[in-house]
Design an enzyme around this catalytic site. Structure first.
Site, PDB file in Angstrom:
ATOM      1  N   ALA A   1       0.867  -1.241   0.079  1.00 34.23           N
ATOM      2  CA  ALA A   1      -0.048   0.074   0.187  1.00 34.23           C
ATOM      3  C   ALA A   1       0.839   1.210   0.170  1.00 34.23           C
ATOM      4  CB  ALA A   1      -0.896  -0.036   1.204  1.00 34.23           C
TER       5      ALA A   1
ATOM      6  N   GLN B   1       1.416   3.553   2.170  1.00 33.91           N
ATOM      7  CA  GLN B   1       2.031   3.921   3.523  1.00 33.91           C
ATOM      8  C   GLN B   1       2.569   2.421   3.917  1.00 33.91           C
ATOM      9  OE1 GLN B   1       2.977   6.126   5.337  1.00 33.91           O
ATOM     10  NE2 GLN B   1       2.592   7.739   3.837  1.00 33.91           N
ATOM     11  N   SER B   2       3.187   1.689   3.177  1.00 34.06           N
ATOM     12  CA  SER B   2       3.701   0.285   3.430  1.00 34.06           C
ATOM     13  C   SER B   2       4.972   0.222   4.123  1.00 34.06           C
ATOM     14  CB  SER B   2       3.963  -0.620   2.240  1.00 34.06           C
ATOM     15  OG  SER B   2       4.604  -1.723   2.352  1.00 34.06           O
ATOM     16  N   ASN B   3       4.971  -0.208   5.304  1.00 38.50           N
ATOM     17  CA  ASN B   3       5.982  -0.527   6.151  1.00 38.50           C
ATOM     18  C   ASN B   3       7.034  -1.513   5.470  1.00 38.50           C
ATOM     19  OD1 ASN B   3       4.922   1.144   8.556  1.00 38.50           O
ATOM     20  ND2 ASN B   3       3.819  -0.522   8.888  1.00 38.50           N
TER      21      ASN B   3
ATOM     22  N   VAL C   1       7.561  -1.863   2.332  1.00 34.03           N
ATOM     23  CA  VAL C   1       8.182  -1.227   1.405  1.00 34.03           C
ATOM     24  C   VAL C   1       9.125  -0.602   1.932  1.00 34.03           C
ATOM     25  CG1 VAL C   1       8.142   0.561  -0.531  1.00 34.03           C
ATOM     26  CG2 VAL C   1       6.371  -1.223  -0.557  1.00 34.03           C
TER      27      VAL C   1
END
Length: 343
Positions: free
Chosen positions: A73, A75-77, A79
């Site tokens: 997503a 706001q992906s942690n 990534v």
């Protein structure tokens, strides 16, 4: 010895702390509460993905790859941490970001994890919500190969049998810490999404013949789908470990009662849980995973799900960076009183 034959790089500050949550317990009551601080793994502000990436990056390097490709997503942690791991080992990173959360604002689109992705030099492309992100990553990988790169595609959340080994390692670590403290952990509670963390724990405890129950709080999918995903991956992880047939379906549980409107979309319970832990323990949760998981754990404590003599561990999977993408939810926090959040 359980993991010695698998290639692994060093990315996390392990063992992560196992700490009591006595002040939280003074508010919510219930069993002895502990927190496993996987927000303190060290890489890129910490989080659970560091454990998975130790095995995934090692696999990528063993295959001679030079670029990590992964979805998430906005706001992906995952990534953020993949981009940091790539930088640590001189690799490039490309993220396929799905606009999974509707009606976002500028903070969500430009702050928090997105800001850090940019700092780590992560290239990115966007796809609409509901897209086939695996296919989108495959297309990016094909394009990179055509340009002479050697991409390594990591599934969402690092959730495959290689990545899940990170939480097999965590299961071993937690049991060792509990033994050192002279306690018997009965349950581990955490937010479950892409399923790799829960599947790794389930497979790890099964391989170790430990009765610890893994209590997943779903942050995205309905219970049946989430449990099916976890069971499938736990079985494949156990096979990868050489302990096939040890995972029992009844050991997989995911409560879907705290998702709210959808993935990444706030709930009152999440906001209250994030605020309560900050005010009682000085620990920051995140609004997507650990905040909803804590809301679920607190609700189950108040409902009497856990016995007072149990030792229950909350696994903090990190992600507080994303608070900056949701700041409008917490701007009123200084006016809130912990007493209001008592049962």
């Amino acid at each position: 010895m359980l993991l010695d034959r698998f290639p692994r790089v060093s990315l996390s500050h392990a063992p992560t702390p196992l700490e009591p949550l006595d002040r939280l317990r003074s508010v919510v009551g219930g069993p002895r509460l502990w927190i496993k601080r996987d927000d303190c793994t060290g890489l890129a502000q910490g989080g659970n993905k560091a454990r998975k990436l130790e095995f995934l990056v090692a696999d990528a390097l063993a295959q001679g790859c030079d670029t990590l490709v992964t979805p998430g997503a906005v706001q992906s942690n995952h990534v953020r941490m993949t981009a940091a791991a790539a930088a640590r080992f001189g690799l490039k990173a490309h993220a396929v970001l799905e606009r999974r959360v509707p009606d976002t604002d500028a903070d969500y689109e430009e702050n928090g994890n997105i800001l850090l992705d940019d700092l780590f030099g992560c290239a990115r492309s966007y796809v609409p919500g509901g897209s086939d992100v695996a296919a989108a990553c495959a297309a990016v990988a094909d394009d990179l190969r055509a340009k002479g790169a050697k991409p390594y595609v990591i599934s969402g959340g690092g959730s495959n049998p290689v990545g899940a080994l990170g939480y097999v390692a965590c299961a071993v670590e937690l049991l060792d810490q509990a033994s050192q403290r002279g306690i018997t952990v009965t349950r581990v509670v955490h937010g479950t999404g892409s399923s790799g963390t829960q599947a790794g724990l389930v497979a790890g405890f099964a391989a170790l013949r430990s009765p610890v129950e893994v209590f997943g709080v779903s942050v995205r999918h309905p219970r049946e789908k989430q449990e099916g995903m976890v069971f499938d991956l736990a079985c494949r992880t156990a096979d990868h470990l050489g302990h096939g047939g040890t995972v029992q379906r009844e050991r997989v549980f995911a409560d879907d009662g705290y998702v709210g409107p959808g993935y990444g979309q706030p709930t009152r319970g999440m906001v209250d849980a994030v605020t309560l832990l900050a005010r009682t323990e000085g620990i920051l949760l995140d609004p997507v995973y650990s905040g909803k998981a804590m809301a679920g754990m607190i609700d189950h404590i108040r409902r009497g799900t856990f016995g007072e003599n149990e030792h229950v561990v909350f696994l903090h999977t990190g992600g507080s960076t994303s608070l900056f993408g949701y700041k409008h939810l917490f701007l009123g926090a200084p006016d809130q009183d912990v007493a209001r959040l008592r049962p």
